[in-house]
Write an enzyme that holds these catalytic residues in place. Structure first.
Site, PDB file in Angstrom:
ATOM      1  N   ILE A 157       0.838  -1.201   0.000  1.00 30.92           N
ATOM      2  CA  ILE A 157       0.000   0.000   0.000  1.00 30.92           C
ATOM      3  C   ILE A 157       0.871   1.248   0.000  1.00 30.92           C
ATOM      4  O   ILE A 157       0.614   2.205  -0.741  1.00 30.92           O
ATOM      5  CB  ILE A 157      -0.972   0.000   1.192  1.00 30.92           C
ATOM      6  CG1 ILE A 157      -1.943  -1.182   1.086  1.00 30.92           C
ATOM      7  CG2 ILE A 157      -1.747   1.316   1.251  1.00 30.92           C
ATOM      8  CD1 ILE A 157      -2.862  -1.339   2.278  1.00 30.92           C
ATOM      9  N   ARG A 244      -4.530   1.564  10.512  1.00 30.86           N
ATOM     10  CA  ARG A 244      -5.204   0.977  11.660  1.00 30.86           C
ATOM     11  C   ARG A 244      -5.398   2.028  12.731  1.00 30.86           C
ATOM     12  O   ARG A 244      -4.527   2.877  12.955  1.00 30.86           O
ATOM     13  CB  ARG A 244      -4.385  -0.187  12.235  1.00 30.86           C
ATOM     14  CG  ARG A 244      -4.459  -1.484  11.426  1.00 30.86           C
ATOM     15  CD  ARG A 244      -5.844  -2.106  11.522  1.00 30.86           C
ATOM     16  NE  ARG A 244      -5.942  -3.365  10.783  1.00 30.86           N
ATOM     17  CZ  ARG A 244      -6.369  -3.460   9.529  1.00 30.86           C
ATOM     18  NH1 ARG A 244      -6.668  -2.364   8.853  1.00 30.86           N
ATOM     19  NH2 ARG A 244      -6.481  -4.639   8.942  1.00 30.86           N
ATOM     20  N   ASP A 268      -9.387   7.449   8.285  1.00 27.31           N
ATOM     21  CA  ASP A 268     -10.313   6.390   7.867  1.00 27.31           C
ATOM     22  C   ASP A 268     -10.475   5.356   8.975  1.00 27.31           C
ATOM     23  O   ASP A 268     -11.392   4.546   8.927  1.00 27.31           O
ATOM     24  CB  ASP A 268      -9.775   5.712   6.602  1.00 27.31           C
ATOM     25  CG  ASP A 268     -10.739   4.691   6.023  1.00 27.31           C
ATOM     26  OD1 ASP A 268     -11.930   5.030   5.870  1.00 27.31           O
ATOM     27  OD2 ASP A 268     -10.314   3.551   5.735  1.00 27.31           O
ATOM     28  N   GLU A 273     -12.996   2.249  17.280  1.00 33.31           N
ATOM     29  CA  GLU A 273     -13.992   1.756  16.313  1.00 33.31           C
ATOM     30  C   GLU A 273     -14.843   0.682  16.989  1.00 33.31           C
ATOM     31  O   GLU A 273     -14.332  -0.111  17.777  1.00 33.31           O
ATOM     32  CB  GLU A 273     -13.292   1.159  15.092  1.00 33.31           C
ATOM     33  CG  GLU A 273     -12.663   2.199  14.198  1.00 33.31           C
ATOM     34  CD  GLU A 273     -12.143   1.600  12.886  1.00 33.31           C
ATOM     35  OE1 GLU A 273     -12.759   0.633  12.402  1.00 33.31           O
ATOM     36  OE2 GLU A 273     -11.141   2.100  12.380  1.00 33.31           O
ATOM     37  N   HIS A 291     -13.742   3.790   7.753  1.00 38.10           N
ATOM     38  CA  HIS A 291     -12.956   2.578   7.478  1.00 38.10           C
ATOM     39  C   HIS A 291     -13.366   1.941   6.149  1.00 38.10           C
ATOM     40  O   HIS A 291     -13.801   0.792   6.090  1.00 38.10           O
ATOM     41  CB  HIS A 291     -13.100   1.560   8.620  1.00 38.10           C
ATOM     42  CG  HIS A 291     -11.932   0.603   8.685  1.00 38.10           C
ATOM     43  ND1 HIS A 291     -11.546   0.004   9.863  1.00 38.10           N
ATOM     44  CD2 HIS A 291     -11.078   0.135   7.733  1.00 38.10           C
ATOM     45  CE1 HIS A 291     -10.505  -0.788   9.626  1.00 38.10           C
ATOM     46  NE2 HIS A 291     -10.213  -0.725   8.335  1.00 38.10           N
ATOM     47  N   ALA A 294     -10.528  -0.121   1.579  1.00 39.26           N
ATOM     48  CA  ALA A 294     -10.555  -1.163   0.551  1.00 39.26           C
ATOM     49  C   ALA A 294     -11.921  -1.297  -0.114  1.00 39.26           C
ATOM     50  O   ALA A 294     -12.103  -2.185  -0.947  1.00 39.26           O
ATOM     51  CB  ALA A 294     -10.152  -2.502   1.159  1.00 39.26           C
TER      52      ALA A 294
END
Length: 317
Positions: A157, A244, A268, A273, A291, A294
């Site tokens: 990434i 993360r 993101d 979370e 999030h 992807a």
């Protein structure tokens, strides 16, 4: 054999698995019922994304389970080593979503440098009554071209981010404990390409020289950027985290935003979370997404088909 895709799977993935002789179940099973469902339905393969956790209890409770698959890169929601010690295959799709995450990084960067996260909130409220005031408020944007982007974590990434940054005319620097150098190939629609060699450097040097910083590291103990690290950054830096939650100290981030040490942040992922802190959600200098790094149609197709190919290769030998 049966596959439980508990966090969903693309139609292309379902078709590939069905063609390979598998029955695909896409029923969403509550976390506490996953083990019972696997056993009662004779499931051989459990596919998850980030929502479902596959810990020791599920692994111990499901003797018929043969494969655990993660649609995406990080596998911190799976007890990988324990599963492999029990002779389970654990697979993921590290290459499938790299481009999608990288594009989201730049969505946050473009938002931050042009104040879109704030203007998109205020234009519906004041656009018809305070147009000139808002125009003045958001008139001091900056360009990405010619600036230095520091990439922390230079795997697939991070390297996809580097390609896009180079295409925009940015200088790229990177830090990674495990990658010393990488050759980045930047492709153009004409079929032409250029190769750019990037040698990674220390975090301290990256902090010192970066106009923008983006993180692409796994979940870990402690912060990659905490209060001490914020003090090392250039004034007016922009920060993006599509990796993360928990790798950035959010309290220290808000202090840095409020003091103008940090110009903006794009998040993101979050420490808490799926219930991020309200102070983060309401901050006018933070661009926010839930999030979805992807979560593009193209990435989901790639993830589904790649998981299917791996499962068929493992269980249909």
């Amino acid at each position: 054999m049966k596959v439980l895709a508990n966090d969903g799977i693309s139609n292309s993935g379902i078709k590939a698995l069905e063609k390979g002789g598998f029955e695909v179940i896409t029923t969403k099973v509550a976390q506490e019922q996953v083990a019972n469902f696997i056993n009662n339905n004779d499931v051989s393969v459990l596919l998850v994304r980030s929502a479902t956790k596959v810990r020791n209890d599920i692994i111990d409770s499901c003797p018929g389970l043969k494969v655990i698959g993660r649609g995406g890169v990080g596998m911190d929601n799976i007890d990988v080593e324990y599963a492999r010690s029990k002779s389970l295959h654990v697979i993921n799709t590290p290459a499938s979503s790299s481009e999608s995450v990288a594009e989201l990084v730049f969505a946050h960067l473009f938002s931050g440098v042009r104040f879109l996260q704030d203007s998109n909130r205020n234009m519906p409220l004041e656009g018809d009554s305070n147009f000139e005031g808002l125009k003045k408020a958001y008139a001091n944007g900056i360009e990405l071209r010619g600036k230095t982007i520091g990439i922390i974590g230079f795997g697939r990434i991070g390297q996809a981010v580097a390609k896009m940054a180079l295409g925009l005319g940015m200088k790229v620097i990177a830090a990674d404990k495990f990658v010393r150098n990488a050759e980045i190939r930047v492709d153009f629609y004409t079929g032409q390409f250029i190769n750019v060699d990037i040698v990674t450097e220390s975090l301290e040097d990256l902090f010192k020289h970066s106009d923008f910083i983006t993180l692409h590291v796994p979940a870990q103990e402690g912060y990659v950027i905490g209060k001490a690290e914020f003090a090392q950054l250039k004034d007016g830096v922009g920060i993006v985290n599509c990796a993360r939650g928990g790798v950035i100290d959010e309290v220290a981030l808000m202090e840095a935003l409020d003091s103008n040490k940090v110009l903006f942040a794009g998040l993101d992922v979050f420490e808490n979370e799926p219930t991020p802190e309200i102070q983060i959600l309401m901050h006018p200098k933070i661009s926010l997404t839930p999030h979805i790094g992807a979560a593009t149609l193209e990435a989901q197709d790639r993830i589904g088909t790649e998981l299917a190919e791996q499962i068929i290769g493992i269980l249909k030998k």
